[in-house]
Design a protein around this motif. Structure first.
Motif, PDB file in Angstrom:
ATOM      1  N   THR A 265       3.542   3.667   0.575  1.00 14.34           N
ATOM      2  CA  THR A 265       4.754   2.912   0.231  1.00 14.34           C
ATOM      3  C   THR A 265       5.784   3.868  -0.356  1.00 14.34           C
ATOM      4  OG1 THR A 265       3.653   0.784  -0.110  1.00 14.34           O
ATOM      5  CG2 THR A 265       5.693   1.147  -1.325  1.00 14.34           C
ATOM      6  N   PHE A 285       1.120  -0.307  -1.060  1.00 14.83           N
ATOM      7  CA  PHE A 285       1.028  -1.635  -1.652  1.00 14.83           C
ATOM      8  C   PHE A 285       2.162  -2.465  -1.057  1.00 14.83           C
ATOM      9  CE2 PHE A 285       3.870   0.651  -4.524  1.00 14.83           C
ATOM     10  CZ  PHE A 285       4.899  -0.252  -4.743  1.00 14.83           C
ATOM     11  N   LEU A 287       4.930  -5.820  -1.737  1.00 20.07           N
ATOM     12  CA  LEU A 287       5.511  -6.806  -2.654  1.00 20.07           C
ATOM     13  C   LEU A 287       6.371  -7.774  -1.862  1.00 20.07           C
ATOM     14  CD1 LEU A 287       8.808  -6.441  -3.403  1.00 20.07           C
ATOM     15  CD2 LEU A 287       7.945  -4.460  -4.605  1.00 20.07           C
ATOM     16  N   THR A 290      10.478  -8.880  -6.295  1.00 15.11           N
ATOM     17  CA  THR A 290      10.698  -8.126  -7.523  1.00 15.11           C
ATOM     18  C   THR A 290      10.977  -9.100  -8.665  1.00 15.11           C
ATOM     19  OG1 THR A 290      13.080  -7.921  -7.147  1.00 15.11           O
ATOM     20  CG2 THR A 290      11.674  -6.208  -6.206  1.00 15.11           C
ATOM     21  N   TYR A 305       7.524  -6.135 -10.784  1.00 13.19           N
ATOM     22  CA  TYR A 305       7.373  -6.868  -9.519  1.00 13.19           C
ATOM     23  C   TYR A 305       5.976  -7.464  -9.446  1.00 13.19           C
ATOM     24  CZ  TYR A 305       4.710  -2.757  -7.994  1.00 13.19           C
ATOM     25  OH  TYR A 305       3.775  -1.755  -7.895  1.00 13.19           O
ATOM     26  N   GLN A 307       2.725  -7.423  -7.307  1.00 11.50           N
ATOM     27  CA  GLN A 307       2.112  -6.515  -6.331  1.00 11.50           C
ATOM     28  C   GLN A 307       0.959  -7.182  -5.593  1.00 11.50           C
ATOM     29  OE1 GLN A 307       1.457  -2.221  -7.225  1.00 11.50           O
ATOM     30  NE2 GLN A 307      -0.715  -2.746  -7.082  1.00 11.50           N
ATOM     31  N   TRP A 308       0.828  -6.817  -4.308  1.00 12.95           N
ATOM     32  CA  TRP A 308      -0.308  -7.201  -3.478  1.00 12.95           C
ATOM     33  C   TRP A 308      -0.860  -5.944  -2.823  1.00 12.95           C
ATOM     34  CZ3 TRP A 308      -1.959 -11.947  -4.325  1.00 12.95           C
ATOM     35  CH2 TRP A 308      -1.055 -12.898  -4.776  1.00 12.95           C
ATOM     36  N   GLY A 325      -3.827  -8.506  -6.633  1.00 13.89           N
ATOM     37  CA  GLY A 325      -2.455  -8.195  -7.026  1.00 13.89           C
ATOM     38  C   GLY A 325      -2.200  -8.678  -8.427  1.00 13.89           C
ATOM     39  N   THR A 328       3.139  -6.191 -12.060  1.00 13.77           N
ATOM     40  CA  THR A 328       3.023  -4.737 -12.127  1.00 13.77           C
ATOM     41  C   THR A 328       4.341  -4.138 -12.591  1.00 13.77           C
ATOM     42  OG1 THR A 328       1.417  -4.760 -10.311  1.00 13.77           O
ATOM     43  CG2 THR A 328       2.465  -2.654 -10.813  1.00 13.77           C
ATOM     44  N   ARG A 341       2.585   3.552 -11.770  1.00 13.94           N
ATOM     45  CA  ARG A 341       2.384   2.099 -11.764  1.00 13.94           C
ATOM     46  C   ARG A 341       1.383   1.688 -12.844  1.00 13.94           C
ATOM     47  NH1 ARG A 341       0.270   0.255  -6.303  1.00 13.94           N
ATOM     48  NH2 ARG A 341      -0.153   2.439  -5.799  1.00 13.94           N
TER      49      ARG A 341
END
Length: 472
Positions: A265, A285, A287, A290, A305, A307-308, A325, A328, A341
């Protein structure tokens, strides 16, 4: 006639076309809505939400949350009273299907398009407009937004005025999630495309004129899906997860999205003054949304945001890998091109919002749709709301379990008289499918709604909306 033969498809077997997600077809006006509790006098404006709502039973395929015609659901609040109106976003495709009395376009996965004489020549072989994701107001324009396409302009009474190209300056369209700088009044937008340039950004001034036309983001070599963005005082922030479009595969019945985690990413930090793009890179990752972003005095950028691990669309796939997720925080160094992160919470949440008056600046609180622990919820369905501390104790949260209610995106509404403000969301009761507008005090969100407004029709679950204060 259609340009493709419709594959076997049974809408009744699509979970996101039934129950709490089922589309509604009736357009309703109602005044004097019943209120449980007391609406605060400080709420004076319109709570408006857009979402996918097929006008007719879909053919070919249906992929939530991308497919579906837009339907606007609005509740006007003033003086402790409420009224409601819902309207379809009447695109040329919706008008043509209403004329035919049936669906003529298939879902995106089926690639079904109509031909003459079912539609007028200018619509034959075209894909339908899908302004069904979000609705915002900027410089007096009320816009129903699509996933990187032209929005449709909406009148104050929710009628559809037509496709909006901003006086021809943005003919390819904009994102479903533009961001307004509350200090300058500027609107930042982006748009992805299937042909070069694959990704562009642009800016609109506070009067609604395009002050920077579509500007290519260098370093993007393939069409890719980007759903949301963030904005700081210095940067437009775009997160480029490795979700690449594959139209050739889609034409052969495969997936239209190719997830390529080995590409990682990348995050584009685009100087708002037009300087060269700064890139930061990390492991893959995804998203959807956001929370907010802001600049730090040391030159770094904070991006909060949801995250997944990877992109998923539609119904869950039992064979798919786990997709953990949560909320994050990424700290980006524009000079070094690094990303650090930190997981603030691993609870499953989505649809994050902050007080829009803090977009691009440090935010003290974020609200999200959450889960209480039930196991019978569909993807995109939530039965709780959660508020995170994003300043003093990042990751600490307050949860309000909604019981039998499935809840949507929480939207912040400032009090017209000053004070803490309120969080608004639509909710649907799983026991009887009745829908409500919930009003929750920001001063004590864990206490739950101080008022519930009964909506005269069911409001299907998802997606995004805005609080639009009454303009002088």
């Amino acid at each position: 006639m259609t340009t493709h033969t419709a594959p076997a498809f049974d809408p009744a077997r699509v979970a996101h076309l039934s129950g709490r997600f089922a589309p509604v077809t009736e357009e309703v006006d109602a005044t004097g809505l019943a209120v449980l509790g007391e609406l605060p006098d400080g709420l004076d404006g319109l709570f408006l939400r857009n979402g996918p709502n097929p006008r007719f039973s879909p053919i070919g395929s249906y992929l939530y949350p991308i497919d579906g015609d837009g339907m606007l659901h609005g509740v006007w609040l003033s003086g402790g009273r409420a009224r409601y109106r819902n309207r379809f976003v009447r695109t040329p495709a919706v008008i043509a299907e209403e004329r035919a009395g049936r669906a003529l376009w298939g879902g995106l996965q089926s690639m079904i398009t109509p031909s003459e004489p079912d539609v007028f020549p200018e619509l034959a072989g075209t894909f339908r407009d899908l302004p069904d994701i979000n609705v915002v107001r900027h410089a007096g324009r009320l816009l129903a937004l699509a996933e990187s396409d032209c929005p449709f302009r909406i009148t104050p009474d929710l009628a559809t005025a037509g496709r909006e190209t901003f006086d021809g300056a943005l003919p390819a369209g904009i994102t479903a999630h533009p961001k307004t700088d509350p200090l300058t009044g500027e609107l930042a937008v982006f748009c992805y495309a299937f042909e070069p340039p694959y990704l562009t950004w642009a800016m609109l001034g506070p009067a609604g004129t395009v002050t920077r036309g579509p500007t290519a983001v260098d370093g993007v070599d393939r069409p890719m899906m980007i759903h949301d963005m963030a904005l700081t005082a210095r940067f437009v922030v775009l997160v480029l997860a490795p979700a690449f479009f594959d139209l050739a595969a889609a034409m052969e019945g495969g997936s239209m999205i190719d997830w390529r985690p080995e590409r990682g990413t990348r995050i584009a930090l685009i100087p708002r003054d037009g300087g060269p793009v700064r890139w930061a890179a990390d492991d893959a990752f995804w998203l959807w949304h956001t929370v907010n972003a802001y600049d730090r005095p040391d030159g770094s950028v904070v991006l909060d945001y949801v995250q997944w691990a990877h992109l998923t669309l539609g119904a869950p796939d039992a064979a798919a890998p786990p997709n953990p997720g949560g909320l994050t925080r990424a700290v980006l160094d524009p000079a070094a091109g690094t990303v650090r992160r930190t997981a603030l919470d691993d609870a499953p949440v989505e649809l994050p919002r902050v007080d829009d008056r803090l977009i691009g600046r440090p935010h003290r609180r974020a609200a999200v749709a959450a889960e209480s622990g039930r196991v019978d919820l569909l993807p995109g369905e939530f039965d709780a709301l959660r508020w995170y501390d994003c300043a003093d104790d990042p990751g600490a949260s307050v949860l309000w379990p909604a019981g039998d209610l499935s809840v949507g995106e929480p939207v912040f509404a400032p009090s017209a008289g000053g004070g803490p403000g309120y969080w608004l969301t639509y909710a649907t009761d799983r026991t009887d499918l009745s829908s409500w507008l919930l009003v929750i005090p920001d001063a004590d969100p864990g206490s739950g709604p101080m008022a519930r407004v009964r909506i005269p029709v069911r409001v299907p679950l998802g997606l995004h909306g805005s609080w639009l204060p009454t303009e002088d």
